[in-house]
Structure formats: C-alpha cells, structure tokens
Design a protein around this motif. Structure first.
Motif, PDB file in Angstrom:
ATOM      1  N   ARG A 170       0.832  -1.205   0.000  1.00 40.10           N
ATOM      2  CA  ARG A 170       0.000   0.000   0.000  1.00 40.10           C
ATOM      3  C   ARG A 170       0.869   1.258   0.000  1.00 40.10           C
ATOM      4  O   ARG A 170       1.826   1.387   0.754  1.00 40.10           O
ATOM      5  CB  ARG A 170      -0.934   0.011   1.203  1.00 40.10           C
ATOM      6  N   GLN A 171       0.492   2.196  -0.865  1.00 41.70           N
ATOM      7  CA  GLN A 171       1.164   3.490  -0.961  1.00 41.70           C
ATOM      8  C   GLN A 171       0.140   4.529  -1.415  1.00 41.70           C
ATOM      9  O   GLN A 171      -0.660   4.271  -2.313  1.00 41.70           O
ATOM     10  CB  GLN A 171       2.317   3.423  -1.968  1.00 41.70           C
ATOM     11  N   TYR A 172       0.134   5.683  -0.763  1.00 46.24           N
ATOM     12  CA  TYR A 172      -0.753   6.773  -1.188  1.00 46.24           C
ATOM     13  C   TYR A 172      -0.014   7.608  -2.214  1.00 46.24           C
ATOM     14  O   TYR A 172       1.127   8.032  -1.993  1.00 46.24           O
ATOM     15  CB  TYR A 172      -1.181   7.606   0.007  1.00 46.24           C
ATOM     16  N   GLN A 173      -0.656   7.802  -3.337  1.00 47.80           N
ATOM     17  CA  GLN A 173      -0.009   8.473  -4.465  1.00 47.80           C
ATOM     18  C   GLN A 173      -0.698   9.786  -4.777  1.00 47.80           C
ATOM     19  O   GLN A 173      -1.943   9.860  -4.852  1.00 47.80           O
ATOM     20  CB  GLN A 173      -0.018   7.568  -5.694  1.00 47.80           C
ATOM     21  N   VAL A 174       0.115  10.808  -4.927  1.00 44.44           N
ATOM     22  CA  VAL A 174      -0.374  12.128  -5.356  1.00 44.44           C
ATOM     23  C   VAL A 174      -0.122  12.212  -6.854  1.00 44.44           C
ATOM     24  O   VAL A 174       1.006  12.412  -7.306  1.00 44.44           O
ATOM     25  CB  VAL A 174       0.369  13.250  -4.599  1.00 44.44           C
ATOM     26  N   ARG A 175      -1.165  12.023  -7.618  1.00 46.36           N
ATOM     27  CA  ARG A 175      -1.036  11.990  -9.077  1.00 46.36           C
ATOM     28  C   ARG A 175      -1.238  13.400  -9.636  1.00 46.36           C
ATOM     29  O   ARG A 175      -2.337  13.964  -9.620  1.00 46.36           O
ATOM     30  CB  ARG A 175      -2.053  11.019  -9.674  1.00 46.36           C
ATOM     31  N   ILE A 176      -0.150  13.955 -10.103  1.00 47.44           N
ATOM     32  CA  ILE A 176      -0.117  15.355 -10.537  1.00 47.44           C
ATOM     33  C   ILE A 176      -0.773  15.499 -11.908  1.00 47.44           C
ATOM     34  O   ILE A 176      -0.579  14.667 -12.793  1.00 47.44           O
ATOM     35  CB  ILE A 176       1.339  15.839 -10.600  1.00 47.44           C
ATOM     36  N   ASP A 177      -1.515  16.584 -12.055  1.00 49.47           N
ATOM     37  CA  ASP A 177      -2.113  16.921 -13.355  1.00 49.47           C
ATOM     38  C   ASP A 177      -1.203  17.943 -14.030  1.00 49.47           C
ATOM     39  O   ASP A 177      -1.144  19.105 -13.609  1.00 49.47           O
ATOM     40  CB  ASP A 177      -3.513  17.507 -13.157  1.00 49.47           C
ATOM     41  N   PRO A 178      -0.451  17.566 -15.068  1.00 51.62           N
ATOM     42  CA  PRO A 178       0.484  18.510 -15.702  1.00 51.62           C
ATOM     43  C   PRO A 178      -0.208  19.765 -16.228  1.00 51.62           C
ATOM     44  O   PRO A 178       0.385  20.848 -16.207  1.00 51.62           O
ATOM     45  CB  PRO A 178       1.085  17.687 -16.847  1.00 51.62           C
ATOM     46  N   ALA A 179      -1.448  19.646 -16.711  1.00 47.95           N
ATOM     47  CA  ALA A 179      -2.156  20.820 -17.244  1.00 47.95           C
ATOM     48  C   ALA A 179      -2.417  21.838 -16.141  1.00 47.95           C
ATOM     49  O   ALA A 179      -2.232  23.048 -16.325  1.00 47.95           O
ATOM     50  CB  ALA A 179      -3.461  20.377 -17.886  1.00 47.95           C
ATOM     51  N   ARG A 180      -2.830  21.365 -14.972  1.00 47.04           N
ATOM     52  CA  ARG A 180      -3.077  22.285 -13.860  1.00 47.04           C
ATOM     53  C   ARG A 180      -1.777  22.902 -13.362  1.00 47.04           C
ATOM     54  O   ARG A 180      -1.734  24.081 -12.975  1.00 47.04           O
ATOM     55  CB  ARG A 180      -3.760  21.547 -12.712  1.00 47.04           C
ATOM     56  N   ARG A 200       6.141  19.221 -21.301  1.00 47.64           N
ATOM     57  CA  ARG A 200       5.425  20.396 -20.793  1.00 47.64           C
ATOM     58  C   ARG A 200       5.566  20.582 -19.282  1.00 47.64           C
ATOM     59  O   ARG A 200       5.024  21.516 -18.710  1.00 47.64           O
ATOM     60  CB  ARG A 200       3.946  20.294 -21.158  1.00 47.64           C
ATOM     61  N   LEU A 201       6.271  19.657 -18.612  1.00 46.04           N
ATOM     62  CA  LEU A 201       6.491  19.805 -17.174  1.00 46.04           C
ATOM     63  C   LEU A 201       7.353  21.030 -16.901  1.00 46.04           C
ATOM     64  O   LEU A 201       8.307  21.325 -17.634  1.00 46.04           O
ATOM     65  CB  LEU A 201       7.186  18.562 -16.596  1.00 46.04           C
ATOM     66  N   ILE A 202       7.037  21.733 -15.823  1.00 50.75           N
ATOM     67  CA  ILE A 202       7.765  22.947 -15.461  1.00 50.75           C
ATOM     68  C   ILE A 202       8.892  22.604 -14.497  1.00 50.75           C
ATOM     69  O   ILE A 202       8.702  21.846 -13.542  1.00 50.75           O
ATOM     70  CB  ILE A 202       6.819  23.982 -14.818  1.00 50.75           C
ATOM     71  N   VAL A 203      10.056  23.166 -14.766  1.00 49.10           N
ATOM     72  CA  VAL A 203      11.201  23.008 -13.871  1.00 49.10           C
ATOM     73  C   VAL A 203      11.642  24.392 -13.403  1.00 49.10           C
ATOM     74  O   VAL A 203      11.413  25.401 -14.082  1.00 49.10           O
ATOM     75  CB  VAL A 203      12.369  22.285 -14.576  1.00 49.10           C
ATOM     76  N   GLY A 204      12.253  24.472 -12.231  1.00 51.40           N
ATOM     77  CA  GLY A 204      12.729  25.740 -11.695  1.00 51.40           C
ATOM     78  C   GLY A 204      11.672  26.460 -10.888  1.00 51.40           C
ATOM     79  O   GLY A 204      10.532  25.993 -10.741  1.00 51.40           O
ATOM     80  N   ASP A 205      12.039  27.629 -10.349  1.00 49.70           N
ATOM     81  CA  ASP A 205      11.104  28.404  -9.538  1.00 49.70           C
ATOM     82  C   ASP A 205      10.429  29.454 -10.405  1.00 49.70           C
ATOM     83  O   ASP A 205      10.543  29.449 -11.635  1.00 49.70           O
ATOM     84  CB  ASP A 205      11.833  29.036  -8.349  1.00 49.70           C
TER      85      ASP A 205
END
Length: 1023
Positions: free
Chosen positions: A180-190, A771-776
């Motif tokens: 069991r693992q809880y996963q935070v599935r990121i939405d790249p569009a958001r 399309r993933l964002i890197v950096g601040d």
C-alpha cells in the motif's frame, strides 16, 4: 602394552561397562543437540552488500555505486573474491572470504569499509541478511478472503516481524502482492496553468507532515509536556497541503493533483497454482544455526499466528518446508544404515554361530555412532546425509569381530592347566590387540586425503571424514576395552560350537585352490598382472563429474524472456507455464517468481521467472517415470511457448552453482573485457560453438540483453541561459517519473509512504513530459525547452568480477559426464583463435571443484600411502610384508573404478572418497594374512603359507563379508538422498570383490616366496 590393555579390560570389566554406559548417555545428549542437515552447507564465507540507487540505469549504477564499492572493499583482510552485478536501481556485490573467517568478523570489516564510500546523496548501502545462499528453509503464502493489498499489509506489519523474532531466523523476505502506498497523481495541465513546478509540490508535501516537541511547562502544581501535532492523520489530510499562494489565493494540493490509494511500483510478482497473484514469505536461516530446531520454533510461531493473531479466514499456508527434505533424505540414510546393521549381525551369527557374540557386536554399532556424534559436537560440525550415509558398519566393527573371532577360536582350542575363561579372553585379546589397533589406525590414515580437500568439496566431505574417523576411534576403543569386558560377562565357558559345514567346505575348497596356485606360482602372478592391466584399460573409459546430482524432491525451473518484455506481459506468459506444469500428474504444486521483490535482494528483472515445482513421492509416480523422463516431458510441453529460454535444476543445487561462479549454471564461460559490445559478440560466437557439443543443454548468454530506455538529455547551454542548475531538472525527473516518496502516513502501527507520481498516460508520452515545469517562479522553463526526450537502449545488467566486466555463457550437462563435455567445449572454443586485445576467457562452475579436488587428492593420496607404509612397517618391523600388501592396492582401485563404470556411474569426488576408504579394508585383510603366515613360520616354515592362510581365512572372509553386506543397501538404493551414498558404496564393494580374491590367493603365494609348501592334508578344522 597390548597385553596390559587386554588384562585391564577383563579384570576391570565393571569399570569398563560403567564407563561405556556413561559415555553412551553423553553421546545421546550430543546427538539430540547436534544440527542435522539434508545437505551440507557448501557455500563460502561471504557477505552480500546491497547498493540502492533508485531510478538509475545499470550503467549509472555501475559508475556511481559499484566502482566506488569495489574501491573501498579492496584490501579487506581475508577477502579473496569480489563479484557484482549492476541492474536498474540496484547493485548486488558478493564478497567471498577465506575459509574459517567468522561471520561477525566479516560483517564488521565490511561495514567499516563501507563508511568510507563516497556515494551520491540518493544512494545507500546495506549489508545483506546474515544467511547463506542455501538458507531458504521455509516458504509460505498468505491465504484468505481479503484483498491482496490487505494481505500484503498483514504480511508486512503482522507476520513478518513476528517470524523474524524466532531465534535462528536471519530474515523474512516478503514478495508478491501490492504494498500500500498513497499516491499524489499530478495533473500537468493544472501545474502549467498555475505555474507550479513539480519540485514545489514535493517540498509542500514534506512540510505538511511534522510534529514538534516544545519541552514542558508548569501549570499550577502540574507539569505538562508540550507537543505540537501537525502530522497527517488520514489520507484526506494530504489534499489540504498548501503548495503556493497565487494572486492572494492559496493553491492546495487537491487543486492540482488527485490523492489515491495505490501500490509501490513493482519489479516482480508471485503466483501459485492457478492463482496469478499471491503474497509470499521466504524465511532465511541464520548462518550456523540448527535448521531442525529453528524450523520447529518457526512452526510453533506460525501455529500461534493462525490460531490467535491473524483475522478469521486468513492463514499461513506452507509451500516449502526444509523439514520434509531432511526427513526424506535422512530417512533413506537411516533405512540403509538399519538394513546394513542387521546384515552385519546376521553375517556375524552365520560365521561364528553364537547369538550372544552377534548381539555383542551389535552393541558396538551404536557406541561407535555415539562416539562420532560426540566428536562432531566437539568440533562444532553438523551431521548430514553424506557424513552419516558413508559409515559402513561392516568396516566399523572389523576390529571387534576379529577380537571376538579370536576369542572363540582360543576358547574352543586347547587350554593350559587351570586356565579359566578370563585368562583365555586375556590371551586371545592380547594376541590380536596389536594387529587390530594398527589395522584400525591404517583405516583412519587412509582417510587423511579427505581432510586435505578445500572450499566446496572440503565442506562436503570433511564432516564425512571426521564422522568416519570418530566412529572408527570409538570402534577401536570398543574392540580394545568394551568387547573383552562384555565377553567376560556374556560368553559361555567353552565358547561356540565348531564351524558350520558350509564354512568348513568353503575352507577346504580354498586350501585346495591355494595349494594348486602355489604350484603354479608364476602363472598366478602373471594372470594377476594381466587382470590388472585389462581392468585398467576398461576403467579408463569412465566419465567424470564433481558429484552425482542430488535429488531434492522437485524441480527449479528458470525461464528468461526477451529483455524488453514488460512485467504484465511476463505475468500472462508465466500463467501459461504454470498451467502446463500442473498438467504433469507427478507435480504437487507450483510457485512462480517474476523479477525481484521490493526488498532489493535479487538482481532479476521482469524478464526473468522462476518456478518451484515440488513432486509427489516416487512411489506415487506413473510406472516407468524417472526424474529424467519428467524433465523431458516438461521441456517438450514448454516448447509450445516460443522465445523463452529454460534452465532445469533444483533449488539448493542452483544456489550452490550460483555461489561457485556467480551465475546459475553447471558450467560458465566468462568473457572478460571493458568493451561490453565486443564481449557480447564474442560470447555469441562461443555460444554457437558450444551448441555443437553433445550433452550441452540450457545454453544461453546470461542476463546480457539491452533494455529500452526513455532518455532525457539535458542541454547545458539552455539551462545556463535560464539560470537553472542540472539538479533542478534531475530532481523534477526523479520526483515526477521516479515516484519519489515525499512523506508518510501512519495508520495505527502501520506506516505507508506518500509519493508523487505522474499519471501513467503522461509518463508514457514524451510530448506531455516536455510540458512539465522546472525551476522556480523566476527561472522556470518547460522540460522540453531544456532537454531532449527520446527513446533509446541500455544494458539490462553489467556483471563484474576481479575488477573487470564480463559477459557469461552458461549451460548444463545432460546425457554425458561433466568432464568430457567440458573438455570438448574447451576444444571447440579454442578454435576461435586469438582474442581481441584486453579480452580473456575463464571457465567456471561445478567442474572447477572436481578438478581442484582431484588435484588435492593426487597430492594427498601418495602421502597417505606413505603413512600406511610407516604404520605397516611399525607393525611388521620388515619391509617385505609392508611392500607386498601395498602392491595389491592398485588392483583393488582398478576394480573399484571398473565397477563404477559397469554400474553406469561416473567417477566423482564421492567415488574417490570410496576408493580411499577401500584402502584401509584391503590393508586389514593383508595384515591378517601376513601376520598369520609369520606366526606359523616360526614353528613350521615349510607349511607356513597353507597353515597361515587357513588360520586367517575365517576372519578375512568374515570382515570382507561384513564390509560388503554393510554397504549393499546403499549400493542398491535409488531413494531420495542415496545419490552420494551409491557411488561411495559401489567403489568399496567393487574394490573388495577385485582385491580380496587377490589377497586370499595371490598374496600368500607371493609372500611365501620360494619356500616349498609341505604336503598338507586338507580336513575340516575347528577354527
């Protein structure tokens, strides 16, 4: 001295009997506490180092982890070998130490060295379990009406920790199911819409799950502990974490991602029978522990778990229990030993015609065994089927039988006036004490070469040699002290009746033939030489091997699929294989492993599958079925699945092979060189050459394929223009694609990770990844702007040994002997010609042990013969009888090897040990013949040959019959556990059948020299 021993044993018989009873009590206690194994643990002293570098390709693991670990462990005291394999996210390094290195010392030395390793921040190293490669003593699966994820949780948090607490258990490895693992599935569009990077989400998760301690405060008359509670209480709290404030509005995690209950990414799975997914536990035995004791305690704990702890409907279901193997193999040994003991007693009664005497000899057997158990206990050695199965009670009781036979002969013969029974026993025992003691010492000296064996072969046969030597010493003490003492109590005043008619007829026939042989002395000697030469020619055609294949009661089948296959596709093919295996009526069950567990203790990937196939008892098999026919049937059935390479072996045998060379296979050819591409091409050529050699099977290049890779090549100029660092991009890749665990959630005593993860559809889409964002906020860019994302290939595994890379070609041998196949294979590979510069080939595997053992025996055996010569000279004080007796040993050895070939056996180390044990028995017979001839020659020189041979006939034939019949059950047995006993027994029996006739007929003729034999009337006699 020898007469004093006899006098003490007879006059102080109450003391001797009391001491023997006390010793028997000590022996019983030693036996109860002595570890008993099915097969000896032959593995070298070793430590396994596990280097974890999550998410990294094999080449990167080798460069950043493996090479650094090699650097720091090199030069460790008593270290003799370093082997490693680097695979995706993992390095497994095996360090082998010198024989006798204590386990605690090895692990301490390695742990100290590992502290100096300069590894990447995300890499870590741990020591493997304190177990041996053959320490898998128990396998089970968790069954019940719960979901697989809940069964896995019960295994992780309830079963595993309780079983690990059992004394003697080194580790419990969990495999299969879903962790069991809880996963935070990121939405790249958001993420793109809000301008939030993956790294920001990861940092927000880390900060949202902490508790704080504020010391304590005093309120009124009481003191209160200050505790700041901010930890996650439930998965619902995860979504409330604040990531960033945008335009004065906080952006919560649930706004840009979905929190779901998932599972830790898997690199393998387990199936059993018709079930595709099960949860398995593997119990590892701590090195040096008694498996029987540990298993007994383990099963008590499992019974408690099933009864009191686990939820209703959930049970631990055993799949493999080493106890069944121990019981089956030792049952065979016990049966052979019991049958041999009964035959020994029957032969004693048949020859000596005294029930009391036969029972007296029977008592020597358990006392000798108990002496062996006490010796093993003092040495700290376990007992096993090889050490116990090699004991020939006929040889063990030789000394006691000679003492008894001589006593009966003296009691039935003339006595001096006033001589009572005790005096007769003293006189008889004193007359044979010297030859008996020297003969038993010779048998022990003949075992000396076995003690010289080293490494694997030494660990197999040294316990056998010690067991035999201790049993012989116990038998010698019984012959010198216990037998005369018990004769004083048990034997009647006037001994036994005269010989049986069949024995009298046999003696008359022998003397007639011996007299004829004396008249044709040159013809007899020439015929003996011709027989030896003919036997040697026939024996030279025997095949060679290290050890006969041991029967563990099942098959261990490994299958290798194409290196690019996915876990899900492998699972579907493995289901087909399990179904085909279960169709064989002799198969009880089947357990399949794909890849490796999450604990990272194995190097196998999703393209590797293992099948554990237990078989029914052989009595329940179809008529005519054998292991070979069942293997052929399974091979034929599995051919229907194309593109899969199979290897058939057995679990313990396979682990031993892997220990020897690092590769699973009987024989391994390693191509060493830094150029993996060139080494692989050369390995392909070697594989083609070996494929033409008869007897080679399961031929394959071992774990050397390429894996598809999704390569993200970072452009340094692009990140420099945006003010980014390489680590900014790499951390995004590790978090988003690698599924980095940011924090954890506690549910009671259970702890579950919380990981960031992209949806599977995005992970497989290079454009979406771009399309993933890197950096601040100030330096941000998309991944596609600073890197190129493309598909490529890389090595699935990189193997190293002796500080260099290698590619391995492995194979097994079927239908031929191991030695000749390796010789043909080496000749075939030699035709490849000169090798590229910096490349060399090495051969390894089981045949290495055989060649090393034979070399050691070739050196030690002449030294043992010299020791025997010295003991014989000390007995006779003359070289003539000493050299005469030794001259007959080659004939017996030729007969032993010829007998092995005739019975369809190969010449193995087990056969060689049998030949060594044979020498002592032949020398004993020769000593009896020459001693009796010398005794008669003092009063009747011309009739010494016939009269001496006549006197020695009964003890020689009796001791030979005891040795033959004592091992006959082992020689004829084909039950489980008889594989190593059978060639040992056949070698001794065949050698005796060839050597004893020569000892009886040729030795007297040759030893009597040119003395003219006086006419002797052959009549029935009392001796």
């Amino acid at each position: 001295m020898f007469k004093a021993i006899a006098r003490f044993a007879v006059r102080r018989w109450p003391f001797v009997v009391t001491f023997a009873a006390l010793f028997a009590t000590v022996g019983v206690q030693a036996f109860r506490s002595l570890p008993i194994e099915a097969f000896p643990d032959v593995t070298n002293p070793m430590v396994e180092v596990v280097g974890v570098y999550q998410g990294q390709a094999a080449e990167e693991v080798e460069k950043k982890v493996t090479l650094e670990l090699e650097r720091v462990v090199a030069g460790t005291p008593r270290l003799i070998d370093i082997r490693s394999v680097s695979v995706f996210g993992l390095c497994l390094m095996t360090l082998t130490f010198e024989e006798g290195t204590p386990d605690f010392e090895m692990r301490t030395l390695v742990a100290e060295r590992l502290r100096d390793a300069e590894l990447p921040a995300s890499a870590e190293t741990i020591l493997g379990p304190q177990a041996t490669p053959v320490g898998q003593i128990y396998r089970y699966t968790l069954r019940g009406d719960k979901p697989l994820r809940e069964l896995r949780a019960l295994q992780d948090f309830v079963v595993e920790r309780r079983l690990r607490a059992v004394p003697g258990v080194a580790e419990v490895v969990t495999f299969g199911g879903f962790e069991r693992q809880y996963q935070v599935r990121i939405d790249p569009a958001r993420l793109a819409a809000t301008g939030i990077s993956v790294q920001e989400v990861y940092e927000a998760l880390e900060k949202t799950n902490t508790n704080a301690g504020g010391g304590y405060v005093g309120i009124g008359s009481q003191e209160f502990v200050v505790r700041g509670v901010g930890a996650l209480r439930s998965p619902a709290d995860i979504g409330l974490a604040v990531v960033r404030e945008v335009g004065g509005v906080p952006v919560l995690l649930q706004d840009i991602a979905t929190v779901v209950e998932g599972s830790t990414p898997r690199r393998g799975s387990v199936g059993r029978g018709h079930e595709d997914e099960v949860v398995e536990g593997i119990v590892l035995l701590r090195r040096g522990q008694n498996p029987s004791v540990v298993l007994e305690a383990l099963k008590e704990r499992i019974e408690q778990l099933n009864r009191d702890v686990l939820p209703r409907g959930v049970t631990i279901d055993a799949f493999y229990d080493r106890t069944s193997l121990v019981d089956a193999t030792l049952g065979t040994v016990k049966r052979n030993m019991a049958e041999g003991a009964l035959l020994v007693v029957a032969v004693v009664y048949l020859f000596l015609r005294t029930l009391r005497g036969a029972l007296l000899i029977f008592l020597v057997i358990p006392l000798s065994l108990l002496a062996a158990f006490v010796g093993l206990k003092l040495m700290g050695l376990p007992a096993n089927l090889i050490s116990l199965g090699a004991i020939d009670f006929g040889i063990i009781v030789d000394g006691a039988v000679i003492v008894l036979e001589t006593t009966l002969h003296f009691m039935h013969g003339p006595r001096a006036p006033g001589e009572d029974k005790r005096s007769v026993i003293e006189r008889a025992t004193g007359s044979v004490a010297k030859p008996v003691i020297f003969s038993m010492l010779i048998i022990i000296a003949a075992l000396a070469p076995i003690f010289s064996l080293e490494r694997v072969e030494g660990r197999i046969f040294a316990p056998m040699a010690y067991t035999y030597a201790f049993a012989l010493l116990g038998a010698l003490a019984c012959a010198a002290f216990v037998v005369p003492a018990l004769e004083t109590i048990a034997l009647p005043e006037h001994g036994a009746a005269e010989d049986a008619r069949w024995l009298q007829w046999l003696r008359r026939s022998y003397l007639r033939l011996l007299a004829r042989a004396a008249r044709m002395r040159l013809v007899v000697l020439a015929a003996s030489g011709a027989a030896a030469i003919g036997g040697a020619v026939y024996a030279s055609g025997i095949g060679t091997e290290f050890l006969p294949e041991l029967n563990e009661g099942g098959f261990y089948i490994t299958s290798t699929f194409p290196s690019t296959i996915s876990l899900d596709e492998t699972r579907s093919q493995v289901r087909r294989i399990r179904e085909k295996v279960l169709r064989v009526p002799e198969v009880v069950d089947v357990l399949s492993h794909i890849g490796r567990p999450e604990a990272a203790t194995q190097a196998e990937g999703p393209n590797n599958a293992e099948f554990f196939v237990p078989l029914r008892p052989e009595a329940e098999w179809r008529p005519g079925s054998t292991r070979r026919t069942l293997e052929a049937e399974l091979r034929q059935s599995l051919r229907a699945i194309p593109g899969v390479q199979y290897n058939f072996s057995q679990p313990i045998t396979d682990r031993v092979f892997e220990t020897i060379s690092g590769i699973i296979g009987q024989v391994v050819v390693k191509v060493h060189g830094e150029d993996l591409k060139g080494s692989t091409e050369l390995a392909e050529k070697i594989r083609e050459k070996l494929g033409q050699v008869q007897g080679v099977t399961d031929l394959a290049i071992y774990m050397a394929g390429d894996n598809p890779q999704l390569r993200i090549d970072i452009h340094r100029d692009a990140i420099a223009r945006r003010g980014l660092a390489i680590d900014d991009v790499q951390s995004t890749i590790a978090v988003a694609l690698g599924g980095a665990v940011a924090t954890e959630v506690w549910e009671g005593e259970r702890r579950h990770g919380v990981a960031l993860r992209l949806p599977d559809a995005v992970r497989a889409d290079p454009s979406a990844l771009g399309r993933l964002i890197v950096g601040d906020a100030e330096t941000r860019a998309t991944l596609g702007e600073v890197a190129t994302i493309e598909l490529g290939t890389g090595r699935s595994a990189v193997w190293r040994e002796d500080f260099s890379r290698f590619v391995a070609v492995k194979f097994n041998v079927r239908g031929r002997d191991l030695g000749s196949v390796v010789e043909d294979g080496q000749r075939a590979v030699a035709t490849l010609g000169a090798l590229p510069e910096g490349t060399y080939i090495s051969w390894g595997g089981e045949f290495q042990n055989q060649r090393r053992a034979m070399r050691r025996l070739g050196i030690a055996l002449p030294l043992a013969v010299l020791a025997i010569l010295a003991i014989l000279y000390a007995n006779f004080r003359r070289f003539r009888p000493t050299l005469m007796i030794l001259a007959f040993l080659p004939l017996a050895l030729v007969g032993a090897v010829a007998g092995l070939r005739l019975m369809g056996e190969n010449f193995s180390v087990s056969s060689a040990v049998g030949c060594i044990a044979l020498l002592g028995q032949l020398v004993l017979a020769g000593v009896l013949i020459c001693s009796r001839i010398d005794e008669i020659a003092e009063t009747n020189p011309h009739g010494a040959m016939l009269e001496g041979a006549e006197t020695a006939f009964r003890p020689v034939v009796l001791t030979t019959s005891l040795a033959l019949l004592g091992l006959l059950p082992a020689a004829l047995s084909h039950a489980m556990g008889s594989e190593t006993q059978r060639p040992f027994a056949i070698a001794i029996i065949a050698g005796l059948l060839a050597g004893i006739p020569a000892i009886l007929f040729v030795l007297p003729v040759a030893y009597a020299g040119r003395r003219r034999a006086a006419p002797v009337e052959v009549v029935p006699c009392d001796s």
